[in-house]
Motif scaffolding. Structure first.
Motif, PDB file in Angstrom:
ATOM      1  N   GLU A 259      -3.849   2.531   3.133  1.00  0.00           N
ATOM      2  CA  GLU A 259      -4.388   3.611   2.314  1.00  0.00           C
ATOM      3  C   GLU A 259      -3.576   3.783   1.037  1.00  0.00           C
ATOM      4  OE1 GLU A 259      -6.467   6.885   4.920  1.00  0.00           O
ATOM      5  OE2 GLU A 259      -4.386   6.673   5.562  1.00  0.00           O
TER       6      GLU A 259
ATOM      7  N   SER B 244       0.864  -1.183   0.000  1.00  0.00           N
ATOM      8  CA  SER B 244       0.000   0.000   0.000  1.00  0.00           C
ATOM      9  C   SER B 244       0.899   1.231   0.000  1.00  0.00           C
ATOM     10  CB  SER B 244      -0.949   0.016   1.202  1.00  0.00           C
ATOM     11  OG  SER B 244      -0.241   0.160   2.412  1.00  0.00           O
TER      12      SER B 244
ATOM     13  N   THR C  28     -13.790  -2.385   3.549  1.00  0.00           N
ATOM     14  CA  THR C  28     -13.591  -1.135   2.840  1.00  0.00           C
ATOM     15  C   THR C  28     -14.934  -0.690   2.290  1.00  0.00           C
ATOM     16  OG1 THR C  28     -12.413  -0.018   1.037  1.00  0.00           O
ATOM     17  CG2 THR C  28     -13.025  -2.301   0.668  1.00  0.00           C
TER      18      THR C  28
ATOM     19  N   SER D 259      -8.539   1.012  -2.595  1.00  0.00           N
ATOM     20  CA  SER D 259      -7.803   2.229  -2.247  1.00  0.00           C
ATOM     21  C   SER D 259      -7.752   2.474  -0.746  1.00  0.00           C
ATOM     22  CB  SER D 259      -8.434   3.450  -2.933  1.00  0.00           C
ATOM     23  OG  SER D 259      -9.783   3.600  -2.543  1.00  0.00           O
ATOM     24  N   GLN D 260      -8.455   1.660   0.031  1.00  0.00           N
ATOM     25  CA  GLN D 260      -8.385   1.782   1.495  1.00  0.00           C
ATOM     26  C   GLN D 260      -8.913   0.486   2.089  1.00  0.00           C
ATOM     27  OE1 GLN D 260     -11.098   4.254   4.176  1.00  0.00           O
ATOM     28  NE2 GLN D 260      -9.286   5.571   4.063  1.00  0.00           N
TER      29      GLN D 260
END
Length: 204
Positions: A114, A99, A148, A135-136
């Motif tokens: 994140e 990430s 998420t 994306s998270q």
């Protein structure tokens, strides 16, 4: 602030344990959102983090690398830049999780990945390659739970699934998941084998 070797290893092990938890364990849905720290001044910084977590039998379980770890005082947890976590299992392909940033709570029980979050596992003799992209991702260590609310995509060989409003994952056997919003899925089926020609039967 000068960081002792013991303090640095404690910080790194907590971060590694939190990042690895969502691949290993199962549990319950979270009841509260993580308390992500304000961006104040860290009380210490560790450069070029490289750590190995070992099993009770002395075998390596996971390896963590990150250019920098920043620890925040008063329970603020730790932040890692561009962490790369490799999960090791004898006789199986490694999981590699990346990430852009990660936050780990002070007790290591909550991890927030994140940026571009990518988990990859190479193919093995009995299983296709697999990728998870979002994306998270919030991970709860003690619950073995990940979620998420962002767009998520899963690929397994030629099969794929996308969910616009995210997913929930529980990792106890049997592993289960839920997907939200508009969900699209494609399953690639193998072409059925052609039936063998019928044997010729001699005439009367």
């Amino acid at each position: 602030m000068t960081l002792s070797t013991r303090e640095a290893m404690i910080a790194v092990v907590l971060a590694a344990a939190g990042l690895a938890a969502w691949w290993y364990r199962g549990g319950r849905q979270p009841e509260v959102a993580p308390a992500v720290p304000q961006h104040g001044r860290p009380d210490y910084v560790v450069e070029q983090v490289a750590a190995v977590t070992m099993s009770d039998g002395g075998e390596p379980l996971r390896r963590l690398r990150a250019p920098q770890l920043r620890h925040y005082p008063e329970g603020g947890g730790s932040e890692l830049d561009a962490p790369v976590l490799r999960l090791l299992e004898p006789g199986q392909p490694d999981w590699v999780v990346r990430s852009e940033q990660a936050w780990v709570s002070a007790d290591g029980d909550e991890v927030l990945l994140e940026g571009r979050v990518l988990g990859e596992r190479a193919a093995a003799a009995d299983q296709p390659p697999m990728r998870i992209m979002t994306s998270q991702l919030l991970v709860l260590d003690d619950a073995g739970y990940a979620e998420t609310d962002r767009f998520v995509e899963l690929e397994r060989g030629d099969d794929w699934l996308t969910a616009v409003d995210g997913m929930q994952l529980w990792f106890d056997a049997p592993m289960r998941s839920r997907f939200f919003g508009r969900v699209r899925q494609r399953l690639a089926f193998a072409e059925p084998a052609a039936a063998p020609d019928a044997p010729s039967v001699p005439g009367p």
